[in-house]
Write a protein that holds these residues in place. Sequence first.
Motif, short mmCIF file in Angstrom:
data_model
loop_
_atom_site.label_atom_id
_atom_site.label_comp_id
_atom_site.label_asym_id
_atom_site.label_seq_id
_atom_site.Cartn_x
_atom_site.Cartn_y
_atom_site.Cartn_z
N ALA A 215 3.05 10.09 -7.45
CA ALA A 215 3.92 10.56 -8.53
C ALA A 215 3.10 10.81 -9.80
O ALA A 215 3.28 11.83 -10.47
N TYR A 216 2.18 9.90 -10.14
CA TYR A 216 1.33 10.10 -11.31
C TYR A 216 0.46 11.35 -11.14
O TYR A 216 0.28 12.13 -12.08
N TYR A 217 -0.06 11.54 -9.95
CA TYR A 217 -0.91 12.69 -9.67
C TYR A 217 -0.13 13.99 -9.84
O TYR A 217 -0.57 14.91 -10.52
N LEU A 218 1.06 14.05 -9.24
CA LEU A 218 1.88 15.26 -9.35
C LEU A 218 2.32 15.50 -10.79
O LEU A 218 2.35 16.64 -11.25
N PHE A 219 2.65 14.43 -11.50
CA PHE A 219 3.02 14.55 -12.90
C PHE A 219 1.86 15.17 -13.68
O PHE A 219 2.06 16.08 -14.49
N GLY A 220 0.65 14.70 -13.43
CA GLY A 220 -0.53 15.24 -14.10
C GLY A 220 -0.77 16.70 -13.75
O GLY A 220 -1.13 17.50 -14.61
N ASN B 238 0.82 -1.21 0.00
CA ASN B 238 0.00 0.00 0.00
C ASN B 238 0.86 1.26 0.00
O ASN B 238 0.54 2.23 -0.70
N ILE B 239 1.93 1.26 0.77
CA ILE B 239 2.83 2.41 0.78
C ILE B 239 3.45 2.61 -0.60
O ILE B 239 3.48 3.72 -1.14
N PHE B 240 3.93 1.52 -1.19
CA PHE B 240 4.53 1.60 -2.52
C PHE B 240 3.53 2.12 -3.54
O PHE B 240 3.84 3.02 -4.33
N ARG B 241 2.35 1.56 -3.58
CA ARG B 241 1.33 1.99 -4.55
C ARG B 241 0.90 3.44 -4.30
O ARG B 241 0.66 4.19 -5.26
N ALA B 242 0.80 3.84 -3.07
CA ALA B 242 0.44 5.22 -2.76
C ALA B 242 1.51 6.18 -3.29
O ALA B 242 1.17 7.23 -3.86
#
Length: 88
Positions: free
Chosen positions: A70-75, A61-65
């Motif tokens: 990272a995807y969210y910030l990239f977006g 869960n930590i890894f996926r979060a």
Amino acid sequence: MNNTILQTLFLDNPEIPVEIAQFCKSLPEYIQAEQDYQEAAEEVRRLLGTPAYLNFEGQMNIFRAMENWAYYLFGLNLREEILQNFKL
């Protein structure tokens, strides 16, 4: 673009998690995936034992979060760049 506005809109908005949860619960595919996950998780828990399973699940869960973050910030960065380059 003002980072305070972005943080308020996207990070500090307590309604977003509730709305996302409601949206997900309206998708049959999501409901099926959740059920399939719960069944698989229970099988793994039985095989490994609860302490090992909880440790694995917590670390996953930590890894996926972090990956989702990272995807969210990239977006967000892409949207900011588009907004900065958009001229009326």
